[in-house]
Write a protein that holds these residues in place. Structure first.
Motif, PDB file in Angstrom:
ATOM      1  N   THR A  59      -6.664  -1.881 -17.558  1.00 48.10           N
ATOM      2  CA  THR A  59      -6.479  -2.285 -16.165  1.00 48.10           C
ATOM      3  C   THR A  59      -7.508  -1.543 -15.324  1.00 48.10           C
ATOM      4  O   THR A  59      -7.668  -0.323 -15.476  1.00 48.10           O
ATOM      5  CB  THR A  59      -5.060  -1.955 -15.664  1.00 48.10           C
ATOM      6  N   ASP A  60      -8.200  -2.268 -14.459  1.00 46.12           N
ATOM      7  CA  ASP A  60      -9.269  -1.695 -13.629  1.00 46.12           C
ATOM      8  C   ASP A  60      -8.643  -0.822 -12.546  1.00 46.12           C
ATOM      9  O   ASP A  60      -7.985  -1.315 -11.631  1.00 46.12           O
ATOM     10  CB  ASP A  60     -10.078  -2.835 -13.003  1.00 46.12           C
TER      11      ASP A  60
ATOM     12  N   GLU B  94      -3.208  -5.180  -7.323  1.00 51.83           N
ATOM     13  CA  GLU B  94      -3.750  -6.463  -7.759  1.00 51.83           C
ATOM     14  C   GLU B  94      -3.121  -6.810  -9.105  1.00 51.83           C
ATOM     15  O   GLU B  94      -3.228  -6.052 -10.061  1.00 51.83           O
ATOM     16  CB  GLU B  94      -5.271  -6.399  -7.913  1.00 51.83           C
TER      17      GLU B  94
ATOM     18  N   GLN C 138       0.218  -0.495 -15.405  1.00 56.10           N
ATOM     19  CA  GLN C 138      -1.147  -0.012 -15.205  1.00 56.10           C
ATOM     20  C   GLN C 138      -1.388   1.129 -16.194  1.00 56.10           C
ATOM     21  O   GLN C 138      -0.582   2.066 -16.266  1.00 56.10           O
ATOM     22  CB  GLN C 138      -1.350   0.504 -13.788  1.00 56.10           C
TER      23      GLN C 138
ATOM     24  N   GLU D 226     -10.141   1.001 -10.245  1.00 53.92           N
ATOM     25  CA  GLU D 226     -10.794   0.870  -8.940  1.00 53.92           C
ATOM     26  C   GLU D 226     -10.211  -0.297  -8.151  1.00 53.92           C
ATOM     27  O   GLU D 226     -10.132  -0.244  -6.917  1.00 53.92           O
ATOM     28  CB  GLU D 226     -12.301   0.685  -9.111  1.00 53.92           C
ATOM     29  N   ARG D 227      -9.783  -1.320  -8.862  1.00 57.25           N
ATOM     30  CA  ARG D 227      -9.154  -2.473  -8.197  1.00 57.25           C
ATOM     31  C   ARG D 227      -7.630  -2.359  -8.189  1.00 57.25           C
ATOM     32  O   ARG D 227      -6.949  -3.234  -7.691  1.00 57.25           O
ATOM     33  CB  ARG D 227      -9.586  -3.760  -8.910  1.00 57.25           C
ATOM     34  N   ASN D 228      -7.135  -1.263  -8.710  1.00 57.04           N
ATOM     35  CA  ASN D 228      -5.703  -0.977  -8.775  1.00 57.04           C
ATOM     36  C   ASN D 228      -4.936  -2.123  -9.442  1.00 57.04           C
ATOM     37  O   ASN D 228      -3.929  -2.624  -8.928  1.00 57.04           O
ATOM     38  CB  ASN D 228      -5.121  -0.695  -7.381  1.00 57.04           C
ATOM     39  N   GLN D 229      -5.395  -2.497 -10.615  1.00 58.45           N
ATOM     40  CA  GLN D 229      -4.808  -3.614 -11.330  1.00 58.45           C
ATOM     41  C   GLN D 229      -3.556  -3.208 -12.115  1.00 58.45           C
ATOM     42  O   GLN D 229      -3.499  -2.123 -12.694  1.00 58.45           O
ATOM     43  CB  GLN D 229      -5.817  -4.215 -12.307  1.00 58.45           C
TER      44      GLN D 229
ATOM     45  N   GLU E 165      -6.013 -12.036 -18.938  1.00 57.67           N
ATOM     46  CA  GLU E 165      -7.072 -11.235 -18.321  1.00 57.67           C
ATOM     47  C   GLU E 165      -7.055  -9.810 -18.879  1.00 57.67           C
ATOM     48  O   GLU E 165      -8.098  -9.217 -19.155  1.00 57.67           O
ATOM     49  CB  GLU E 165      -6.884 -11.188 -16.803  1.00 57.67           C
TER      50      GLU E 165
ATOM     51  N   ASP F 185       0.844  -1.204   0.000  1.00 59.73           N
ATOM     52  CA  ASP F 185       0.000   0.000   0.000  1.00 59.73           C
ATOM     53  C   ASP F 185       0.878   1.253   0.000  1.00 59.73           C
ATOM     54  O   ASP F 185       0.781   2.128   0.869  1.00 59.73           O
ATOM     55  CB  ASP F 185      -0.932  -0.008   1.217  1.00 59.73           C
TER      56      ASP F 185
ATOM     57  N   LYS G 113      -2.066  -0.713  -2.713  1.00 58.07           N
ATOM     58  CA  LYS G 113      -1.839  -2.156  -2.782  1.00 58.07           C
ATOM     59  C   LYS G 113      -2.295  -2.646  -4.148  1.00 58.07           C
ATOM     60  O   LYS G 113      -3.410  -2.365  -4.582  1.00 58.07           O
ATOM     61  CB  LYS G 113      -2.602  -2.873  -1.676  1.00 58.07           C
TER      62      LYS G 113
ATOM     63  N   GLN H 177     -10.013  -7.861 -21.064  1.00 51.80           N
ATOM     64  CA  GLN H 177     -10.592  -6.599 -20.590  1.00 51.80           C
ATOM     65  C   GLN H 177     -10.349  -5.465 -21.596  1.00 51.80           C
ATOM     66  O   GLN H 177     -10.308  -4.299 -21.225  1.00 51.80           O
ATOM     67  CB  GLN H 177      -9.991  -6.209 -19.225  1.00 51.80           C
TER      68      GLN H 177
END
Length: 232
Positions: free
Chosen positions: A77-78, A63, A95, A80-83, A69, A45, A61, A73
């Motif tokens: 990279t999402d 993902e 990202q 909100e999910r910090n991908q 994947e 984080d 943090k 998509q």
């Protein structure tokens, strides 16, 4: 005497072999330390701060997702999910914050691109270099990027402003290989209206894909970069 002459070369050979093994083990340990540092970075984080303790970038943090994947998509990279997508063949994590305006660099074409960045040494746990500050405002790093029919190459253009912060620090015109990963997925244009945004990415770059100091000293870096096409 013949025995002595035989023993000496053998001793030299064994000494060289042991020295080589020792250096190899040292490099292996360095790589292991790098991998552990990256794993910790993904889970910690992270908040990147400057020397005055001001927040520069909230990494958070992370993902990790696979390339499969990522492609499923629509190469995004999402946020909100910090991908971040991990490219297994290079070890680079990416990202995409914004895909940008304009178009991708066409195959067979070259573009000059204004790049602003923050370079964070993950092992050193500190900002190592940045050109998004006033000192570099009038002379940003200029990338000359070529799409060689799917494979990208690039160098820092020293003819325009002397090479910018990266060339000034590392004395190398080669753009880190890790920086080239996003160009297959982002658009390179200019912000011509308030609702548009130039391309912005975040990368975790292992030493093998980094700048010369990272390669020589075996450390990974986190980057936040923006890319904007230069006016013709």
């Amino acid at each position: 005497m013949k025995k002595s002459l035989f023993i000496l070369p053998l001793f030299v050979f064994l000494a060289g072999l042991l020295s080589s093994c020792s250096e190899s083990e040292t490099y292996a340990k360095q790589k292991d330390k790098e991998l552990k540092a990256v794993k910790s970075f993904l889970d910690r984080d992270i908040v990147v701060r400057d020397a005055d303790n001001n927040i520069v970038c909230n990494v958070g943090k992370i993902e990790t997702i696979s390339e499969e994947e990522f492609l499923n998509q629509d190469s995004t990279t999402d946020l909100e999910r910090n991908q971040y997508v991990l490219f297994q063949n290079t070890g680079v994590y990416m990202q995409i914050v914004r895909k940008g305006t304009g178009e991708k660099i066409e195959k067979g074409k070259t573009a000059r691109i204004i790049c602003r960045f923050i370079e964070f040494n993950i092992l050193g746990d500190s900002i190592q270099l940045r050109n998004d500050v006033n000192y570099w405002h009038s002379s940003p790093d200029i990338l000359k990027v070529t799409n060689n029919y799917g494979t990208f190459t690039a160098n820092f253009d020293t003819d325009i402003n002397g090479g910018g912060a990266m060339f000034d620090r590392y004395g190398d015109t080669s753009v880190p290989a890790g920086w080239l990963v996003p160009f297959s997925y982002i658009r390179i244009g200019r912000q011509d209206s308030p609702d548009e945004g130039i391309a912005k990415v975040r990368l975790i770059v292992p030493h093998s894909q980094g700048q010369s100091s990272a390669i020589n000293n075996v450390y990974p870096c986190f980057y936040e970069l923006t890319f904007q096409k230069m006016r013709d």
